[in-house]
Design a protein around this motif. Structure first.
Motif, PDB file in Angstrom:
ATOM      1  N   SER A  15       0.856  -1.268  -0.113  1.00 50.83           N
ATOM      2  CA  SER A  15      -0.033  -0.131  -0.086  1.00 50.83           C
ATOM      3  C   SER A  15       0.887   1.097   0.000  1.00 50.83           C
ATOM      4  CB  SER A  15      -0.833   0.081   1.220  1.00 50.83           C
ATOM      5  OG  SER A  15      -0.095   0.172   2.295  1.00 50.83           O
ATOM      6  N   GLU A  16       0.232   2.277  -0.275  1.00 52.07           N
ATOM      7  CA  GLU A  16       1.048   3.719  -0.290  1.00 52.07           C
ATOM      8  C   GLU A  16       1.395   3.956   1.333  1.00 52.07           C
ATOM      9  OE1 GLU A  16      -0.543   8.256  -0.468  1.00 52.07           O
ATOM     10  OE2 GLU A  16      -1.539   6.939  -1.625  1.00 52.07           O
ATOM     11  N   GLU A  17       0.750   3.446   2.239  1.00 49.06           N
ATOM     12  CA  GLU A  17       1.372   3.711   3.643  1.00 49.06           C
ATOM     13  C   GLU A  17       2.424   3.139   3.793  1.00 49.06           C
ATOM     14  OE1 GLU A  17      -2.044   2.841   2.866  1.00 49.06           O
ATOM     15  OE2 GLU A  17      -2.927   4.501   3.478  1.00 49.06           O
ATOM     16  N   GLN A  18       2.519   1.658   3.254  1.00 49.21           N
ATOM     17  CA  GLN A  18       3.842   1.059   3.515  1.00 49.21           C
ATOM     18  C   GLN A  18       4.878   1.424   2.768  1.00 49.21           C
ATOM     19  OE1 GLN A  18       2.279  -3.122   2.237  1.00 49.21           O
ATOM     20  NE2 GLN A  18       1.601  -3.627   4.617  1.00 49.21           N
ATOM     21  N   GLU A  19       4.700   2.019   1.376  1.00 51.23           N
ATOM     22  CA  GLU A  19       5.603   2.707   0.712  1.00 51.23           C
ATOM     23  C   GLU A  19       6.354   3.813   1.284  1.00 51.23           C
ATOM     24  OE1 GLU A  19       7.165   2.379  -2.221  1.00 51.23           O
ATOM     25  OE2 GLU A  19       5.706   0.696  -3.242  1.00 51.23           O
ATOM     26  N   GLU A  20       5.415   4.661   2.036  1.00 46.37           N
ATOM     27  CA  GLU A  20       5.843   5.578   2.740  1.00 46.37           C
ATOM     28  C   GLU A  20       6.914   5.372   3.980  1.00 46.37           C
ATOM     29  OE1 GLU A  20       2.604   8.067   3.904  1.00 46.37           O
ATOM     30  OE2 GLU A  20       1.773   8.561   1.945  1.00 46.37           O
ATOM     31  N   ARG A  53       3.367   5.850  12.213  1.00 45.48           N
ATOM     32  CA  ARG A  53       3.753   5.264  11.169  1.00 45.48           C
ATOM     33  C   ARG A  53       3.124   3.952  10.922  1.00 45.48           C
ATOM     34  NH1 ARG A  53       6.643   8.476   7.029  1.00 45.48           N
ATOM     35  NH2 ARG A  53       7.276  10.176   7.988  1.00 45.48           N
ATOM     36  N   CYS A  57      -0.467   2.235   8.936  1.00 47.82           N
ATOM     37  CA  CYS A  57      -0.511   1.151   8.148  1.00 47.82           C
ATOM     38  C   CYS A  57      -1.425   0.279   8.548  1.00 47.82           C
ATOM     39  CB  CYS A  57       0.862   0.729   7.967  1.00 47.82           C
ATOM     40  SG  CYS A  57       2.326   1.416   7.027  1.00 47.82           S
ATOM     41  N   ARG A  64      -8.960  -1.615   4.187  1.00 46.89           N
ATOM     42  CA  ARG A  64      -8.976  -2.567   3.117  1.00 46.89           C
ATOM     43  C   ARG A  64      -9.582  -3.769   3.126  1.00 46.89           C
ATOM     44  NH1 ARG A  64      -4.544   0.641   2.040  1.00 46.89           N
ATOM     45  NH2 ARG A  64      -3.122  -0.535   2.992  1.00 46.89           N
TER      46      ARG A  64
END
Length: 80
Positions: A15-20, A53, A57, A64
């Motif tokens: 996910s985008e959160e994991q990428e960040e 953070r 996530c 989801r």
């Protein structure tokens, strides 16, 4: 002959959160102090930020997961 250890393929963030989170971890640096290695205060700040953070996530993943359950006609956990 020693057995070669194979490196497990790295799993791509989901996910985008994991990428960040991954980008933040890669860029993270600790403040150094003259004696003793790193600043304890800075370490605690980093741990607090990591916790924030990681929590983001988990909340995004839960949302989801609930959406997936709902799309399949399954009600989410009662305390979700």
């Amino acid at each position: 002959m020693p057995a070669q250890t194979e490196r497990a393929p790295q799993q791509e963030p989901l996910s985008e959160e994991q990428e960040e989170l991954l980008a933040w971890l890669k860029a993270m640096k600790f403040k150094r102090v003259r004696f003793g290695g790193v600043s304890e205060e800075d370490v605690w700040k980093k741990i607090s930020e990591l916790n924030r953070r990681y929590d983001a996530c988990l909340r995004a993943e839960r949302a989801r997961y609930n959406a997936l359950l709902e799309s399949r006609g399954i009600k989410g956990w009662p305390h979700a």
